[in-house]
Design an enzyme around this catalytic site. Structure first.
Site, PDB file in Angstrom:
ATOM      1  N   HIS A   7       0.866  -1.173   0.000  1.00 11.09           N
ATOM      2  CA  HIS A   7       0.000   0.000   0.000  1.00 11.09           C
ATOM      3  C   HIS A   7       0.904   1.225   0.000  1.00 11.09           C
ATOM      4  O   HIS A   7       1.850   1.285   0.775  1.00 11.09           O
ATOM      5  CB  HIS A   7      -0.898  -0.021   1.239  1.00 11.09           C
ATOM      6  CG  HIS A   7      -2.054   0.905   1.126  1.00 11.09           C
ATOM      7  ND1 HIS A   7      -1.905   2.261   1.183  1.00 11.09           N
ATOM      8  CD2 HIS A   7      -3.366   0.663   0.913  1.00 11.09           C
ATOM      9  CE1 HIS A   7      -3.095   2.815   1.023  1.00 11.09           C
ATOM     10  NE2 HIS A   7      -3.999   1.871   0.864  1.00 11.09           N
ATOM     11  N   ARG A  51      -2.487   0.939  -6.593  1.00  7.23           N
ATOM     12  CA  ARG A  51      -1.550   0.917  -5.458  1.00  7.23           C
ATOM     13  C   ARG A  51      -0.118   0.611  -5.870  1.00  7.23           C
ATOM     14  O   ARG A  51       0.823   1.218  -5.372  1.00  7.23           O
ATOM     15  CB  ARG A  51      -2.017  -0.111  -4.431  1.00  7.23           C
ATOM     16  CG  ARG A  51      -3.278   0.350  -3.714  1.00  7.23           C
ATOM     17  CD  ARG A  51      -3.845  -0.722  -2.810  1.00  7.23           C
ATOM     18  NE  ARG A  51      -5.021  -0.199  -2.132  1.00  7.23           N
ATOM     19  CZ  ARG A  51      -5.834  -0.927  -1.391  1.00  7.23           C
ATOM     20  NH1 ARG A  51      -5.602  -2.215  -1.223  1.00  7.23           N
ATOM     21  NH2 ARG A  51      -6.864  -0.386  -0.797  1.00  7.23           N
ATOM     22  N   HIS A 117       0.857  -4.849   2.595  1.00  2.00           N
ATOM     23  CA  HIS A 117      -0.555  -4.675   2.907  1.00  2.00           C
ATOM     24  C   HIS A 117      -1.409  -5.922   2.737  1.00  2.00           C
ATOM     25  O   HIS A 117      -2.261  -6.216   3.563  1.00  2.00           O
ATOM     26  CB  HIS A 117      -1.096  -3.554   2.020  1.00  2.00           C
ATOM     27  CG  HIS A 117      -2.518  -3.188   2.283  1.00  2.00           C
ATOM     28  ND1 HIS A 117      -2.954  -2.817   3.532  1.00  2.00           N
ATOM     29  CD2 HIS A 117      -3.588  -3.128   1.473  1.00  2.00           C
ATOM     30  CE1 HIS A 117      -4.253  -2.549   3.462  1.00  2.00           C
ATOM     31  NE2 HIS A 117      -4.661  -2.746   2.241  1.00  2.00           N
ATOM     32  N   GLU A 148      -8.179 -13.928   3.800  1.00  2.00           N
ATOM     33  CA  GLU A 148      -6.906 -13.587   3.160  1.00  2.00           C
ATOM     34  C   GLU A 148      -5.986 -14.798   3.008  1.00  2.00           C
ATOM     35  O   GLU A 148      -5.112 -14.813   2.149  1.00  2.00           O
ATOM     36  CB  GLU A 148      -6.185 -12.475   3.938  1.00  2.00           C
ATOM     37  CG  GLU A 148      -5.028 -11.899   3.130  1.00  2.00           C
ATOM     38  CD  GLU A 148      -4.371 -10.687   3.775  1.00  2.00           C
ATOM     39  OE1 GLU A 148      -4.960 -10.107   4.699  1.00  2.00           O
ATOM     40  OE2 GLU A 148      -3.263 -10.337   3.343  1.00  2.00           O
ATOM     41  N   ARG A 159      -5.000  -6.710  -6.043  1.00  2.00           N
ATOM     42  CA  ARG A 159      -6.343  -6.509  -5.522  1.00  2.00           C
ATOM     43  C   ARG A 159      -6.713  -5.028  -5.569  1.00  2.00           C
ATOM     44  O   ARG A 159      -5.896  -4.164  -5.270  1.00  2.00           O
ATOM     45  CB  ARG A 159      -6.422  -6.999  -4.071  1.00  2.00           C
ATOM     46  CG  ARG A 159      -7.768  -6.793  -3.435  1.00  2.00           C
ATOM     47  CD  ARG A 159      -7.824  -7.385  -2.039  1.00  2.00           C
ATOM     48  NE  ARG A 159      -7.001  -6.672  -1.076  1.00  2.00           N
ATOM     49  CZ  ARG A 159      -7.361  -5.543  -0.474  1.00  2.00           C
ATOM     50  NH1 ARG A 159      -8.518  -4.974  -0.758  1.00  2.00           N
ATOM     51  NH2 ARG A 159      -6.563  -4.970   0.409  1.00  2.00           N
ATOM     52  N   SER A 164     -11.150  -6.919  -0.575  1.00  2.37           N
ATOM     53  CA  SER A 164     -10.938  -8.007   0.377  1.00  2.37           C
ATOM     54  C   SER A 164     -12.277  -8.384   1.012  1.00  2.37           C
ATOM     55  O   SER A 164     -12.422  -9.465   1.569  1.00  2.37           O
ATOM     56  CB  SER A 164      -9.905  -7.641   1.441  1.00  2.37           C
ATOM     57  OG  SER A 164     -10.236  -6.429   2.027  1.00  2.37           O
ATOM     58  N   LEU A 165     -13.259  -7.476   0.892  1.00  2.00           N
ATOM     59  CA  LEU A 165     -14.595  -7.825   1.372  1.00  2.00           C
ATOM     60  C   LEU A 165     -15.171  -9.003   0.588  1.00  2.00           C
ATOM     61  O   LEU A 165     -15.987  -9.756   1.096  1.00  2.00           O
ATOM     62  CB  LEU A 165     -15.535  -6.616   1.252  1.00  2.00           C
ATOM     63  CG  LEU A 165     -15.266  -5.490   2.244  1.00  2.00           C
ATOM     64  CD1 LEU A 165     -16.181  -4.318   1.958  1.00  2.00           C
ATOM     65  CD2 LEU A 165     -15.462  -5.969   3.672  1.00  2.00           C
TER      66      LEU A 165
END
Ligand code: SF4
Ligand code: SF4
Ligand code: FES
Lengths: 344, 238
Positions: A7, A51, A117, A148, A159, A164-165
């Protein structure tokens, strides 16, 4: 496992995440001379580029001596967001800056640098959390993974924010439902060995060790090897150095000392177990990265800076072999969205 | 700079009495107290036990008493600790398992007793249940709670043997969070649980919880709003 997301905006030096929400609300990145440098790297969307792009841009500025005061970070300037918005929408970010740096982000820029991250790779599963064991997608009966730790192959090499949800809410739920439906039917073959006993013996053996090596020293070396050679920028030479280094640490680990002989909340033993897993995973990450001689998403090879769909539009699968990790590939199924060139 | 710490130690397996042990570690002013504790464990004394995970006030696992006040060592910088020896003790109210690790089972039991989840009376809609920013704002502060137990451990009502059956401020913050959520239909069930001296009436408005909360949640005010709501519900009935 070569796809590790950095990140771009971790609070320097602790690495605490300053979420994208800050830049989403209008915060901008500034280098030592005070330039809005993302204009050079991504002229159209600037600070809101992906990112990996922003992380590399920050480190390139730092390399060129344009970090803040020549150091290894840049500034995230929240002043364009405005005091009210900072208070209402970025409460947590502002509180991190206050607690850890004693600065008021309304008036002072936040020092930031890329921070590790998210791991796009993981235990390979199908879309219902069933763990798969090979390129053809063979399912290992009765074993599921979600979150994860799992890799459902949806994030590809990079991603996107908030996704990640998916791992939690969508695939966690799907895995739960699949388990509910399959549990009554699964016939797990009876194991000849007693696996619990084997794990217990292994732990007892580790607990007994009275060698010379300290966990802390080995972990620090592992961390520097991974940061220096396995993070945002990678090269063939660097990856090889790191792989040798990690193998050396694994060997040293066999002579580790566990000084706490207690059984209640023994964190030293727990960290030893963790470190052993971490060393194995480091080797998997580095080996996967070494084999992928191209750049894609979070994986950037300075010696192969272009994407090579002909050779590497593939998922990496790693197999545990006595001689070390073996890398094989699995095809990517492409449905609605064809891979395109990324331009900002 | 050197940091001196005096740390509570207790290992029930050794059959010894609790005692304090002094340590000195080298730290930067920008280091956290948590970094100092880790350094003790990694470099000097691996037998020291304490919980931790995120290191920045998000997981809620490292609540302890620092110079007499409950808080998170991951939020305390060496630079603000002052020059003297730093006293580090486990959270009060709870049973010590080892060193700085306390038994939080009773804490989570009470938390669960107040139904810390959304209760709805309507069928699950196709999409999510919507809410306006204003409706969310009614309880947004309470969402920040990380269940660190610092408030409950600091509450004089929980500390007092006579009244230690009180659910405590952390459980009440979560009850508030659902009671004031426009999507929740569980208020009568919730009020039944809260309307007793072990519930929200146990709070004597002593503000200790609000003083220590590491996420700056207006805990006492929220408990006050629960009391008002219960009072209102009673007025309606009569
Ligand atoms: S209300 Fe505050 S002090 Fe209490 S548990 Fe939640 S975060 Fe911790
Ligand atoms: S305000 Fe209420 S809950 Fe908070 S410490 Fe005081 S008595 Fe306890
Ligand atoms: S370590 Fe997570 S809150 Fe302190």
């Amino acid at each position: 496992m070569e796809f590790i997301q950095f990140h771009p905006t971790g609070l320097y030096p602790l690495g605490i995440l300053i979420s994208e929400a800050a830049r989403g609300e209008g915060a901008v990145l500034l280098n030592g001379p005070g330039e809005r440098f993302m204009e050079r790297y991504a002229p159209t969307i600037k600070d809101l580029a992906a990112r990996d792009v922003v992380s590399r841009a920050i480190l390139l500025e730092v390399r060129a001596g344009r970090g803040i005061a020549g150091k290894e970070y840049v500034h995230l300037d929240l002043s364009p967001v405005g005091e009210e918005n900072i208070r209402d929408k970025l409460w947590e970010i502002a509180s991190f800056a206050r607690i850890y740096l004693g600065i008021d982000p309304v008036r002072q820029p936040i020092p930031v640098a890329p921070t590790c991250h998210y791991v796009m790779g993981g235990i390979p599963t199908d879309a219902d959390g069933r763990v798969i064991s090979d390129e053809s997608g063979s399912v290992v009966a009765g074993i599921f993974a979600a979150g994860e730790c799992a890799c459902v192959f949806v994030h590809g090499a990079n991603r996107l924010g908030c996704n990640s949800l998916l791992d939690l809410l969508v695939f966690g739920r799907r895995a739960g439902r699949a388990m509910r439906d399959e549990a009554p039917r699964v016939q797990t073959p009876a194991s000849k060995a007693d696996p619990v006993k084997a794990v217990g013996e292994d732990l007892a053996d580790l607990h007994e060790r009275r060698g010379q090596e300290r966990i802390d020293t080995l972990r620090r070396r592992m961390q520097s090897l991974m940061m220096d050679h396995g993070s945002v920028f990678r090269t063939d030479a660097g990856l090889n150095v790191a792989i040798d280094g990690i193998r050396g640490l694994k060997e040293q680990f066999s002579r580790v000392a566990i000084l706490d002989k207690g059984r209640t909340f023994n964190y030293e033993l727990m960290e030893a177990v963790e470190l052993r897993h971490q060393l194995d995973l480091c080797e998997v990450i580095l080996t996967s990265a070494l084999h992928r001689k191209e750049s894609r998403g979070s994986h950037f090879r300075e010696d192969f800076p272009a994407r090579d769909d002909g050779a590497y539009l593939k998922h990496t699968l790693v197999f545990d072999r006595p001689s070390g990790p073996e890398v094989r590939y699995r095809d990517v199924s492409i449905t609605r969205f064809q891979p395109e060139k990324r331009v900002y | 700079m050197p940091v001196n710490l005096k740390v509570f130690r207790y290992d029930p397996d050794k059959g010894e009495k609790p005692y304090f042990r002094s340590y000195q570690v080298e730290a930067e002013p920008s280091d956290r107290l948590l970094d100092c504790l880790n350094r003790i464990r990694w470099e000097q004394d691996p037998t020291l036990s304490f919980r931790m995970s995120c290191g920045h006030g998000v997981c809620g696992s490292d609540g302890m008493r620092i110079n007499g006040i409950c808080g998170l060592p991951c939020q305390k910088l060496v630079s603000v600790l002052g020059a003297g020896e730093v006293l580090v003790e486990p959270l009060p109210v709870f049973r010590v398992i080892k060193d700085l690790v306390v038994d939080l089972d009773p804490f989570f039991e009470r938390y669960r007793s107040l139904k810390p989840y959304l209760i709805t009376g309507t069928p699950v809609p196709e999409k999510e249940r919507g809410q306006s920013p204003e409706e969310h704002g009614a309880f947004a502060d309470a969402v920040r709670c990380i269940l660190c137990a610092c408030c409950t451990a600091s509450c004089p009502v929980n500390q007092d043997k006579e009244t230690d059956g009180y659910v405590g401020p952390a459980a009440l913050v979560r009850a508030f969070r659902y009671l004031f959520d426009s999507r929740d239909d569980g208020s009568s069930a919730r009020i039944d649980l809260l309307d007793r001296k072990e519930g929200a009436w146990g709070c004597r408005t002593l503000w200790k919880c609000t003083e220590v909360c590491p996420k700056q949640i207006p805990v006492t005010k929220e408990i006050g709003r629960i009391k008002k709501r219960m009072y209102g519900a009673k007025q309606e009935k009569t």
